[in-house]
Design an enzyme around this catalytic site. Structure first.
Site, PDB file in Angstrom:
ATOM      1  N   ASP A 197       0.854  -1.188   0.000  1.00 47.70           N
ATOM      2  CA  ASP A 197       0.000   0.000   0.000  1.00 47.70           C
ATOM      3  C   ASP A 197       0.889   1.238   0.000  1.00 47.70           C
ATOM      4  O   ASP A 197       2.124   1.117  -0.001  1.00 47.70           O
ATOM      5  CB  ASP A 197      -0.961   0.011   1.194  1.00 47.70           C
ATOM      6  CG  ASP A 197      -2.320   0.586   0.828  1.00 47.70           C
ATOM      7  OD1 ASP A 197      -2.373   1.782   0.480  1.00 47.70           O
ATOM      8  OD2 ASP A 197      -3.324  -0.146   0.875  1.00 47.70           O
ATOM      9  N   HIS A 274      -2.952   3.261  -4.670  1.00 45.48           N
ATOM     10  CA  HIS A 274      -2.278   2.897  -3.422  1.00 45.48           C
ATOM     11  C   HIS A 274      -0.860   2.401  -3.700  1.00 45.48           C
ATOM     12  O   HIS A 274      -0.429   1.372  -3.188  1.00 45.48           O
ATOM     13  CB  HIS A 274      -3.096   1.841  -2.668  1.00 45.48           C
ATOM     14  CG  HIS A 274      -4.346   2.381  -2.057  1.00 45.48           C
ATOM     15  ND1 HIS A 274      -4.346   3.210  -0.955  1.00 45.48           N
ATOM     16  CD2 HIS A 274      -5.656   2.211  -2.395  1.00 45.48           C
ATOM     17  CE1 HIS A 274      -5.584   3.532  -0.635  1.00 45.48           C
ATOM     18  NE2 HIS A 274      -6.403   2.947  -1.502  1.00 45.48           N
ATOM     19  N   GLU A 337      -9.806   2.847  -5.231  1.00 44.93           N
ATOM     20  CA  GLU A 337      -9.366   4.192  -4.862  1.00 44.93           C
ATOM     21  C   GLU A 337      -8.143   4.633  -5.672  1.00 44.93           C
ATOM     22  O   GLU A 337      -7.084   4.939  -5.119  1.00 44.93           O
ATOM     23  CB  GLU A 337      -9.067   4.234  -3.350  1.00 44.93           C
ATOM     24  CG  GLU A 337     -10.319   3.937  -2.520  1.00 44.93           C
ATOM     25  CD  GLU A 337     -10.062   3.894  -1.025  1.00 44.93           C
ATOM     26  OE1 GLU A 337     -10.984   4.204  -0.259  1.00 44.93           O
ATOM     27  OE2 GLU A 337      -8.942   3.527  -0.621  1.00 44.93           O
TER      28      GLU A 337
END
Length: 619
Positions: A197, A274, A337
């Site tokens: 991440d 990410h 995202e």
């Protein structure tokens, strides 16, 4: 896919495995305290005492594996346990039978002849052994008596998952193994390991050493709850470098550990979003030339990898090594995202859109995902991603993990994609356990409130789907993100007792679930968690609320009870925090009305640990 109960039970009857078992009797199951609730339970009168020397009959590779695990798990009894290939004189027999139709189903019988576990293969034998362990006393006992019982059981779903984020906060190999034990002991079978991440890359990749040299360490960590900060001056940091990663040898060790417990590990390698930690080591993969560092904040970062050929080569190289480490069929690519700000500004992305005929930049991520999916297929792997992967278009072969509610999962199932249901409002166990936002009586956590009953009452099969479409729902998964979960103790606090509710959502048919009947069974597990030194959240006393308040002669009367057997309830009427020195609850609590009083009550467990307070203002 979901198990067809009528079909499976008919097969069992035909095989004479259930001939002597009555229909489900809820009281025997309640009395035994088994979690998850088995399909069929009967308890003939009688008990069987395990002798000082226990022999386990285990013919075949799977039986020997389960017998070896069972031997380890019986060690606290202080008995001599041996594994043998002779049935004569064995007190515990592990038998395989092809007539048991489900690979994860089992039959367990305890009677005067001893203990017999029957299953079609290793997973069923393992789950039978976990049920057997729950029949034993929670603490080592000289008698080690087992109740006579007949159980026939199998799961509702093939995917019963639990996730752990090790990117925001890193956890040791030993604790990851303990986490696998947690999920396996409650019959979950999939460990989703979130390895990369923005805040840290946690897996060694031989071809890209800078991922562990640079990407695995952030320079510091944010202090406090980011979601409450209103201005830049609110953001403060601890000034301490933070990092860690798993070597490939450690990964192999964990994979083997999980495999022995019939747990499949699904690794997650985030892309294209990410990915700031990737850019910290390999900034040439960015659309925007810059210097990057592993992120020290939480949330969503606009800097993501650029979907160019060097990026594809990078991820193909990474996934080649990942695929070789993890034998399961799924690799999770994240896909969530991923802001397109940098892509919209990129000449390279605009060229891709022109060449491919795309009119929306979201289509580029769909194209990116499909290329990665085709590459994974060359390694014998299936792609799974968060539900955002639907937005750019996916093939029917991709599997969707629905986290932003159920809508995307329903859409995907209708489209013919397999789905894992993981909606944040029901299965994100990093959410709080107190209805008061950011309660000072709870450890720091991310926003939200997810009580035990809300988890338990979740049904992964949406009513909007037809029976044929429901077959695409592989099962549920609970997720534990670790922005604010820094230690193993806190992981356990967030996990227990909510994991017990997750277990029943994943294993027990929705029609057989009952929260009022689950609670007393769950209560019997606190002593087991104590014996294993698990840092569970002690539930606050029940009954201190408007629903249970009775007004009598100018007084409000509350009848309190604890969910923890053998616990004390202590209370105060002056707003102070109850502890071992405050008034012991021994009878219904009578509080004068007409003045405002803050009543607080806590559970003090037998091990001395206290619950957060139950609170109520009497006016």
């Amino acid at each position: 896919m979901p198990v067809s109960l009528p079909t499976r039970l008919a097969s069992l009857v035909a095989a004479s495995l259930l001939a002597s078992l009555p229909a489900l009797a809820q009281q025997p199951a309640q009395r035994l305290g088994l979690i998850p609730l088995p399909r069929e339970v009967s308890t003939p009168a009688g008990t069987y005492s395990l002798p000082q020397k226990i022999s386990i009959y285990a013919p075949g590779k799977d039986a020997q594996n389960v017998a070896g695990l069972l031997k380890e798990m019986l060690a606290p009894l202080g008995k001599t346990v041996t594994v043998t290939n002779s049935a004569a004189g064995a007190q515990i027999k592990l038998l395989t039978a092809s007539t048991v139709p489900s690979a994860e189903g089992y039959r367990l019988v305890v009677d005067k002849a001893g203990v017999q576990l029957t299953a079609a293969s290793g997973p069923g034998l393992f789950y039978a052994s976990q049920t057997l362990l729950q029949l034993l006393p929670p603490r080592p006992s000289a008698s080690s008596s087992l109740p006579y019982v007949r159980i026939a059981d199998e799961p509702s779903f093939q995917w019963r998952g639990l996730h752990l984020d090790v990117s925001r906060h890193f956890f040791s190999v030993d604790f990851v193994k303990k986490y696998i034990d947690f999920l396996a002991s409650y019959k979950l079978n999939t460990f989703h390991w979130h390895l990369t991440d923005d805040q840290g890359w946690r897996i060694e990749i031989k071809k890209y050493p800078k991922l562990t040299q640079i990407s695995s360490v952030r320079k510091e960590t944010l202090i406090g709850a980011q979601q409450t900060f209103k201005k830049p001056s609110d953001f403060k940091y601890d000034g301490q470098p933070y990092g860690g990663f798993y070597t490939q040898d450690q990964i192999r060790d964990v994979v083997a550990y999980a495999k022995r417990r019939y747990v499949t590990i699904v690794p997650e390698i985030e892309m294209p979003g990410h990915s700031v930690s990737v850019l910290a080591a390999y900034p040439e993969l960015a659309c925007k030339p810059s210097t990057y560092t592993p992120w020290t904040m939480w949330g969503v970062n606009e800097d993501i990898v650029c979907p160019t050929e060097p990026t594809f080569r990078f991820f193909e190289d990474v996934l080649t090594e990942v695929a070789a480490l993890f034998p399961g069929k799924y690799v999770h690519i994240g896909g969530d995202e991923a802001p397109k700000t940098r892509w919209k500004e990129s000449a390279a992305v605009q060229e891709i859109m022109k060449r491919e005929g795309f009119t929306d930049v979201e289509q580029v991520q769909g194209w990116f995902n499909r290329r990665i999916e085709k590459f994974l297929a060359t390694k014998g792997k299936k792609l799974i991603g968060w539900d955002e992967i639907l937005e750019g278009g996916i093939d029917a072969s991709a599997t969707v993990m629905s986290w932003r509610g159920e809508k995307a999962g329903i859409e995907a199932a209708k489209h013919g994609n397999d789905v894992v249901m993981s909606p944040a409002g029901y299965l994100y166990i990093d959410a709080g356990q107190n209805p008061v936002p950011h309660s000072p009586n709870e450890p720091l956590h991310i926003s939200g409130y997810l009580p035990l009953d809300k988890i338990y009452n979740y049904n992964p099969l949406p009513a909007e789907l037809t029976p044929a479409q429901q077959k695409h729902i592989l099962g549920p998964q609970a997720n534990l993100w670790t922005e604010y979960v820094e230690t193993p103790n806190k992981v356990e606090y967030m996990l227990f007792p909510r994991l017990l509710a997750v277990s029943e959502v994943a294993w027990t048919p929705a029609a057989r679930k009952s929260y009022p009947e689950f609670v007393p069974r769950m209560s019997q597990h606190f002593a087991r968690l104590d014996a294993k030194k698990v840092n569970y959240r002690v539930p606050e006393p029940l009954g201190l609320d408007s629903v249970n308040m009775v007004k009598q002669g100018g007084k409000a009367v509350f009848t309190l009870r604890s969910l923890v057997p053998g616990a004390q309830i202590r209370y105060t009427l002056d707003g102070l925090m109850p502890d071992e020195t405050t008034t012991l609850y021994t009878k219904p609590l009578s509080v004068p009305t007409g003045q405002q009083l803050l009543v607080r009550a806590v559970t003090i467990a037998p091990n001395g640990r206290k619950s957060p307070p139950a609170e109520f203002i009497v006016k």
